[in-house]
Design a protein around this motif. Sequence first.
Motif, PDB file in Angstrom:
ATOM      1  N   LEU A 132      69.796 -50.918  68.261  1.00 47.37           N
ATOM      2  CA  LEU A 132      68.598 -50.239  68.143  1.00 47.37           C
ATOM      3  C   LEU A 132      67.957 -49.629  69.955  1.00 47.37           C
ATOM      4  CD1 LEU A 132      65.711 -49.125  67.162  1.00 47.37           C
ATOM      5  CD2 LEU A 132      64.670 -51.484  67.398  1.00 47.37           C
ATOM      6  N   LYS A 133      68.308 -50.584  70.599  1.00 52.26           N
ATOM      7  CA  LYS A 133      68.298 -50.503  72.067  1.00 52.26           C
ATOM      8  C   LYS A 133      69.096 -49.143  72.322  1.00 52.26           C
ATOM      9  CE  LYS A 133      68.945 -52.604  76.495  1.00 52.26           C
ATOM     10  NZ  LYS A 133      69.283 -53.892  77.385  1.00 52.26           N
ATOM     11  N   ALA A 134      70.447 -49.331  71.845  1.00 51.66           N
ATOM     12  CA  ALA A 134      71.390 -48.064  72.393  1.00 51.66           C
ATOM     13  C   ALA A 134      70.636 -46.874  71.734  1.00 51.66           C
ATOM     14  CB  ALA A 134      72.883 -48.736  71.601  1.00 51.66           C
ATOM     15  N   GLN A 135      70.199 -47.155  70.401  1.00 55.49           N
ATOM     16  CA  GLN A 135      69.808 -45.607  70.083  1.00 55.49           C
ATOM     17  C   GLN A 135      68.627 -45.140  70.564  1.00 55.49           C
ATOM     18  OE1 GLN A 135      67.227 -45.348  66.810  1.00 55.49           O
ATOM     19  NE2 GLN A 135      68.333 -43.460  65.807  1.00 55.49           N
ATOM     20  N   LEU A 136      67.644 -45.890  71.149  1.00 58.52           N
ATOM     21  CA  LEU A 136      66.573 -45.339  71.769  1.00 58.52           C
ATOM     22  C   LEU A 136      67.073 -44.904  72.909  1.00 58.52           C
ATOM     23  CD1 LEU A 136      63.979 -48.349  70.935  1.00 58.52           C
ATOM     24  CD2 LEU A 136      63.991 -46.055  70.026  1.00 58.52           C
ATOM     25  N   ALA A 137      67.983 -45.399  73.680  1.00 56.75           N
ATOM     26  CA  ALA A 137      68.390 -44.842  74.973  1.00 56.75           C
ATOM     27  C   ALA A 137      69.220 -43.791  74.842  1.00 56.75           C
ATOM     28  CB  ALA A 137      69.170 -45.832  75.749  1.00 56.75           C
ATOM     29  N   ALA A 138      69.699 -43.556  73.682  1.00 56.04           N
ATOM     30  CA  ALA A 138      70.397 -42.216  73.289  1.00 56.04           C
ATOM     31  C   ALA A 138      69.406 -41.313  73.250  1.00 56.04           C
ATOM     32  CB  ALA A 138      71.612 -42.577  72.377  1.00 56.04           C
ATOM     33  N   ILE A 139      68.609 -41.472  72.548  1.00 51.96           N
ATOM     34  CA  ILE A 139      67.674 -40.458  72.148  1.00 51.96           C
ATOM     35  C   ILE A 139      66.717 -39.701  73.233  1.00 51.96           C
ATOM     36  CG2 ILE A 139      65.194 -40.148  70.709  1.00 51.96           C
ATOM     37  CD1 ILE A 139      66.252 -41.819  68.506  1.00 51.96           C
ATOM     38  N   ALA A 140      66.481 -40.835  74.199  1.00 54.12           N
ATOM     39  CA  ALA A 140      66.050 -40.558  75.583  1.00 54.12           C
ATOM     40  C   ALA A 140      66.701 -39.272  76.259  1.00 54.12           C
ATOM     41  CB  ALA A 140      65.753 -41.649  76.269  1.00 54.12           C
ATOM     42  N   GLN A 141      67.873 -39.288  75.947  1.00 54.34           N
ATOM     43  CA  GLN A 141      68.905 -38.346  76.495  1.00 54.34           C
ATOM     44  C   GLN A 141      68.857 -36.886  75.787  1.00 54.34           C
ATOM     45  OE1 GLN A 141      70.578 -38.910  79.474  1.00 54.34           O
ATOM     46  NE2 GLN A 141      69.592 -40.982  79.439  1.00 54.34           N
ATOM     47  N   VAL A 142      68.127 -36.807  74.671  1.00 54.12           N
ATOM     48  CA  VAL A 142      68.207 -35.480  74.008  1.00 54.12           C
ATOM     49  C   VAL A 142      66.926 -34.795  74.647  1.00 54.12           C
ATOM     50  CG1 VAL A 142      67.658 -34.494  71.693  1.00 54.12           C
ATOM     51  CG2 VAL A 142      68.749 -36.583  71.890  1.00 54.12           C
ATOM     52  N   LYS A 143      67.302 -33.925  75.379  1.00 59.61           N
ATOM     53  CA  LYS A 143      66.485 -32.943  76.215  1.00 59.61           C
ATOM     54  C   LYS A 143      67.030 -31.587  76.672  1.00 59.61           C
ATOM     55  CE  LYS A 143      65.744 -36.259  78.972  1.00 59.61           C
ATOM     56  NZ  LYS A 143      64.919 -37.079  80.346  1.00 59.61           N
ATOM     57  N   PRO A 144      66.440 -30.419  76.621  1.00 61.84           N
ATOM     58  CA  PRO A 144      66.928 -29.160  77.176  1.00 61.84           C
ATOM     59  C   PRO A 144      67.694 -29.522  78.646  1.00 61.84           C
ATOM     60  CG  PRO A 144      64.934 -28.840  76.612  1.00 61.84           C
ATOM     61  CD  PRO A 144      64.999 -30.015  76.512  1.00 61.84           C
ATOM     62  N   GLY A 145      68.914 -29.086  78.721  1.00 62.82           N
ATOM     63  CA  GLY A 145      69.722 -29.216  79.902  1.00 62.82           C
ATOM     64  C   GLY A 145      70.551 -30.222  80.023  1.00 62.82           C
ATOM     65  N   ASN A 146      70.356 -31.460  79.460  1.00 65.60           N
ATOM     66  CA  ASN A 146      71.322 -32.413  79.174  1.00 65.60           C
ATOM     67  C   ASN A 146      72.680 -31.969  78.442  1.00 65.60           C
ATOM     68  OD1 ASN A 146      69.779 -34.011  80.740  1.00 65.60           O
ATOM     69  ND2 ASN A 146      69.559 -35.578  79.371  1.00 65.60           N
ATOM     70  N   THR A 147      73.586 -32.325  78.541  1.00 66.98           N
ATOM     71  CA  THR A 147      75.037 -31.999  78.026  1.00 66.98           C
ATOM     72  C   THR A 147      75.185 -33.073  76.643  1.00 66.98           C
ATOM     73  OG1 THR A 147      76.076 -33.642  79.298  1.00 66.98           O
ATOM     74  CG2 THR A 147      76.000 -31.053  79.894  1.00 66.98           C
ATOM     75  N   TYR A 148      75.618 -32.723  75.616  1.00 62.11           N
ATOM     76  CA  TYR A 148      75.732 -33.314  74.375  1.00 62.11           C
ATOM     77  C   TYR A 148      76.368 -34.656  74.632  1.00 62.11           C
ATOM     78  CZ  TYR A 148      76.529 -34.348  69.527  1.00 62.11           C
ATOM     79  OH  TYR A 148      76.344 -34.866  68.258  1.00 62.11           O
ATOM     80  N   ASN A 149      77.432 -34.883  75.394  1.00 65.95           N
ATOM     81  CA  ASN A 149      78.270 -36.112  75.541  1.00 65.95           C
ATOM     82  C   ASN A 149      77.313 -37.238  76.163  1.00 65.95           C
ATOM     83  OD1 ASN A 149      78.521 -34.562  78.103  1.00 65.95           O
ATOM     84  ND2 ASN A 149      79.571 -36.052  78.783  1.00 65.95           N
ATOM     85  N   GLN A 150      76.212 -36.830  76.782  1.00 61.45           N
ATOM     86  CA  GLN A 150      75.166 -37.782  77.285  1.00 61.45           C
ATOM     87  C   GLN A 150      74.686 -38.687  76.572  1.00 61.45           C
ATOM     88  OE1 GLN A 150      73.445 -34.628  80.555  1.00 61.45           O
ATOM     89  NE2 GLN A 150      72.533 -36.595  80.902  1.00 61.45           N
ATOM     90  N   ILE A 151      74.386 -38.219  75.232  1.00 61.30           N
ATOM     91  CA  ILE A 151      73.992 -38.977  74.158  1.00 61.30           C
ATOM     92  C   ILE A 151      74.992 -40.071  73.864  1.00 61.30           C
ATOM     93  CG2 ILE A 151      73.160 -39.004  71.911  1.00 61.30           C
ATOM     94  CD1 ILE A 151      72.702 -35.899  72.351  1.00 61.30           C
TER      95      ILE A 151
END
Length: 435
Positions: free
Chosen positions: A291-310
């Motif tokens: 869950l901690k990993a998922q919440l951190a990954a979701i926080a990377q979903v924003k315009p301008g970030n790249t797909y691999n950051q998730i």
Amino acid sequence: MILPTEYKARREQLMSKIGNGTAIFRSALPAVMHHDVEYNFRQDSDFFYLTGFNEAEAVAVIAPHHAEHKFVLFVQPKDWEKEVWTGYRTGVEVAKEKYGADEVFPINELEEKLPKYLEKADRIYYHVGRDRNFNNTIISHWQRLMATFHKRGTGPMALESTNRIMQAMRMIKSPAELAMMRQAVAISVDAHNHVREFAKPGRYEYEVQAELEHIFRIRGGLGPAYPSIVASGGNSCILHYVENNRQMEDGDLLLIDAGCSYGYYNADITRTFPISGKFKPEQKILYELVLKAQLAAIAQVKPGNTYNQIHDTAVRVLVEGLMNLGLLAGDIEEIIKEEKYKPFYMHRTGHWLGLDVHDAGIYRHGAEIWQTLQPNQVLTVEPGLYISPETKPVEGQPEIPDRWRGIGIRIEDDVLVTESGCEVLTAGVTKLIES
């Protein structure tokens, strides 16, 4: 629903991208279940995206350079005797009116009519698919036109896949598409919430599956978007477990990966929970880590970030957690670079979602440049940990104590990229724990 004006706008967008080329799209082939019994027909997604036409044995031709017929359909003609057996056909006349084609021909005239939409094109756009006979048809036409190019001075000198163009188009969802996806999600959310209460020790996995899929259908969905995974106990460590035949026991975790298809648009949700209502200590520790990993990954979903950051974010959280638990050891950068975590986490952290569950969309441009996130893309975020009785660590890594074995956890949400960040479309299914 998707209006005819939107299908037309999609075709016009495609035309603007292919210039003086001609694009050809083949409908899906009927799939055989066994002997002469077929599965329910499911249209090819690219074909459906451009036409809305939902019958087999059809071809769409997009020819922006043609003086009169820029959008042509080839369809099965009306045939009462065959329709009695296999169902209603739209037919040539109705298809022209209903689907906005400039011209519609019976499918048996394809060989004769197709060359006139190719002879002045400078390129054929066609994705070579599973229908080998049709592939050969397109290649044969191309070869004949190339052989006579010196006489006519026109004709396609190249054959190019439609994938690159169609994937870029389909990645960005329209308001109408998002409305369809929200409906698929809403049905799926209700189904997941229902079976969370329904699942009890003593019941079978297939009973949970039946409850899920009953809700999918009774709420107007086409059914499951993919084979529903209802995996209890050690079955939760099998990524694509579909047997769903085990009797659930007290103390089991239950991993449910299931989503509804609504008008061909799909939801994809995974939740993992203790069917007795209370986590065992090891289950809780691993669940909280995922869950901690998922919440951190979701926080990377924003315009301008790249797909691999998730994915990279989820991996780092998981690796740090596994190191703290003594399941991995060494230098974190080396572990990540050499993928020594893969015995526990062997898949990517998500995928595009839309008309296909693993939807059309580019993940990277070349080896190094990852796709930049843009508003109105929809993707899943789904980290997991899987420690089966057979899991073996990478050489040089710690042995796995038995108390961790038999635990499989995945948490998956459908996430919309917005102008300023993201929206978790599937937030209506709880993933927080109370015990």
